[in-house]
Design an enzyme around this catalytic site. Structure first.
Site, PDB file in Angstrom:
ATOM      1  N   GLY A  69     -53.401  51.346 -13.163  1.00 27.99           N
ATOM      2  CA  GLY A  69     -53.032  50.978 -11.909  1.00 27.99           C
ATOM      3  C   GLY A  69     -51.833  50.835 -11.533  1.00 27.99           C
ATOM      4  N   THR A  70     -50.773  50.453 -12.433  1.00 28.16           N
ATOM      5  CA  THR A  70     -49.485  50.154 -12.138  1.00 28.16           C
ATOM      6  C   THR A  70     -48.945  51.412 -11.377  1.00 28.16           C
ATOM      7  OG1 THR A  70     -49.211  48.326 -13.517  1.00 28.16           O
ATOM      8  CG2 THR A  70     -47.219  49.545 -13.188  1.00 28.16           C
ATOM      9  N   ASN A 149     -56.309  39.087  -8.092  1.00 29.81           N
ATOM     10  CA  ASN A 149     -56.523  39.093  -9.634  1.00 29.81           C
ATOM     11  C   ASN A 149     -56.272  37.749 -10.302  1.00 29.81           C
ATOM     12  OD1 ASN A 149     -53.709  39.621  -8.589  1.00 29.81           O
ATOM     13  ND2 ASN A 149     -52.941  39.485 -10.926  1.00 29.81           N
ATOM     14  N   GLN A 178     -59.302  45.309  -9.619  1.00 26.73           N
ATOM     15  CA  GLN A 178     -60.141  44.231  -9.878  1.00 26.73           C
ATOM     16  C   GLN A 178     -61.399  44.516  -9.439  1.00 26.73           C
ATOM     17  OE1 GLN A 178     -59.835  42.083 -12.291  1.00 26.73           O
ATOM     18  NE2 GLN A 178     -57.698  42.054 -12.612  1.00 26.73           N
ATOM     19  N   SER A 199     -57.926  51.318 -12.517  1.00 31.73           N
ATOM     20  CA  SER A 199     -57.499  51.199 -13.819  1.00 31.73           C
ATOM     21  C   SER A 199     -58.537  51.264 -14.804  1.00 31.73           C
ATOM     22  CB  SER A 199     -56.639  50.100 -14.185  1.00 31.73           C
ATOM     23  OG  SER A 199     -55.808  50.397 -15.259  1.00 31.73           O
ATOM     24  N   HIS A 201     -58.933  50.218 -17.831  1.00 34.90           N
ATOM     25  CA  HIS A 201     -59.445  48.940 -18.856  1.00 34.90           C
ATOM     26  C   HIS A 201     -59.936  47.744 -18.302  1.00 34.90           C
ATOM     27  CE1 HIS A 201     -55.607  46.433 -18.257  1.00 34.90           C
ATOM     28  NE2 HIS A 201     -55.198  47.406 -17.605  1.00 34.90           N
ATOM     29  N   THR A 237     -48.644  66.326 -19.413  1.00 33.96           N
ATOM     30  CA  THR A 237     -50.121  66.634 -19.866  1.00 33.96           C
ATOM     31  C   THR A 237     -51.193  65.549 -19.642  1.00 33.96           C
ATOM     32  OG1 THR A 237     -48.781  68.112 -21.407  1.00 33.96           O
ATOM     33  CG2 THR A 237     -51.211  67.489 -22.121  1.00 33.96           C
ATOM     34  N   CYS A 324     -49.702  39.786 -16.039  1.00 36.35           N
ATOM     35  CA  CYS A 324     -48.458  40.490 -16.017  1.00 36.35           C
ATOM     36  C   CYS A 324     -47.411  39.491 -15.570  1.00 36.35           C
ATOM     37  CB  CYS A 324     -48.625  41.662 -14.726  1.00 36.35           C
ATOM     38  SG  CYS A 324     -49.665  42.657 -15.047  1.00 36.35           S
TER      39      CYS A 324
END
Length: 380
Positions: A69-70, A149, A178, A199, A201, A237, A324
């Site tokens: 996401g970042t 978040n 989120q 994202s 995870h 890649t 974060c």
């Protein structure tokens, strides 16, 4: 152990780990290579892209894989700015954005762009009237997160999209990190949305994989240049095993979303009801207008990290603000934007739930919390 920090990261599905291992061991060619192993890897990459797109109801060409996401937030914020700088340099972001958006926007100020924050009300929701009034002829981008978040507030993305119908040249970006797997897609990805960030995870995939949604016909200046992968939009890649595992995680999380949300709503409702009974507990989250998987509260006069470590001693894991910002010792920026004084905001702890949490864990948490609350009497 009780893990109530799922907004920071989720435990991968066992099936996702198995998929990652299988891909990494059997399909290890470079998708850009011209030989048979490369062609095999490329076919699998495109099959994963189609699966992600189908689950969102989008075109495969609109999905670009990233490291998370970042990266997607950075790329979209900066990429739109530089792509559209000849049409204007005014950018709007909500006052409660994740640092990946807020700091990317702040970086652009040093590059000659003007960034303005959209204020929120006392519940953390974007002020729609102020938002409509802030749009200007030189506005090129609006960025807003779908689910906050820190407190779980759901932003009115469809309403913001309708306001922007009168401004077709303004790009709309949604940080949906989120939201995916928690909300119906229509609530954070209506037709007017041009870009979105995701994202793996956060929905039981693996760290190091994510994707960006780029509506067909919309252009971004690339953040990464080099080999021309992802249609020359994002060179490097591709993380094939992580991408395949992410596609599996997304399918599983969306298949069980309604069932899991019923459980999470029951968990959150029970916790809110019990925590409200404590005189010195302040609730920063609610049921109405908030995601079912996030509950934020504080004990008046007790710093959030004190409660966090007290719970950790009992093998209960929570967070203070966003993962974060927590190590930087910052209070919950969302609470500050809501008008909550710093001394109260610094008491905040966040509980965030997933498919693996149970009502039995809720009972154990409440028993432990009662003990810790009594121990903080002198501090309070």
């Amino acid at each position: 152990m009780i893990y109530f920090d799922n907004a920071a990261t989720t435990r991968p599905y066992p099936e996702v780990l198995a998929t990652y291992t299988e891909i990494a061991s059997k399909i290890w060619g470079n998708p850009s290579s011209l030989h048979r192993l490369g062609n095999q890897a490329h076919r699998f990459l495109e099959a994963s892209r189609k699966q992600v797109a189908d689950l969102l109801g989008k075109d495969p060409q609109e999905i670009v894989f990233t490291s998370g996401g970042t990266e997607a937030d950075n790329w979209i914020i900066k990429g739109v700015a530089f792509e559209k700088q000849n049409f204007g340099r005014h950018i709007l972001i909500s006052a409660v954005e994740h640092p990946a958006v807020a700091e990317s926007a702040q970086w652009l100020v040093g590059q000659g762009f003007e960034v303005e924050q959209i204020p929120v009300d006392k519940t953390g929701q974007v002020d729609l009237e102020r938002f409509a009034a802030q749009i200007r002829p030189d506005t090129i981008l609006v960025s807003v997160m779908a689910v906050n978040n820190e407190i779980g507030r759901i932003q009115p993305i469809p309403e913001m999209a309708r306001i922007l119908e009168a401004w077709p040249k303004v790009s709309l970006h949604v940080d949906a990190v989120q939201a995916l797997g928690k909300l119906d897609v229509s609530l954070f990805l209506p037709e007017r949305v041009d870009f979105a960030s995701f994202s793996a995870h956060k929905f039981h995939g693996l760290r190091g994989a994510g994707f960006a949604y780029l509506k067909k016909g919309k252009r971004l200046s690339p953040l990464l240049t080099g080999g021309g992968q992802e249609g020359e939009r994002r060179s490097t890649t591709e993380n094939l095993a992580g991408i395949g595992a992410m596609a599996k995680a997304l399918r599983l999380s969306m298949e069980e979303r309604e069932f899991v949300q019923e459980r999470l709503a029951a968990i959150k409702s029970s916790l809110l009801q019990e925590l409200a009974k404590y005189e010195d507990v302040e609730l920063f989250s609610d049921l109405d207008g908030h995601s079912d998987n996030i509950l934020t509260f504080g004990i008046k006069g007790v710093r959030g990290e004190v409660l966090l470590h007290a719970l950790e001693a009992y093998d209960i894991f929570v967070s203070t603000t966003s993962a974060c910002s927590a190590k930087a010792g910052k209070p919950a920026g969302t609470l500050i934007a809501m008008g909550i004084p710093g001394n109260r905001a610094s008491s905040a702890v966040r509980l965030s739930f997933s498919r693996e949490n149970t009502m039995a864990q809720v009972e154990q948490f409440l028993t432990t919390f009662k003990l810790i609350y009594q121990q903080t009497r002198k501090v309070r």
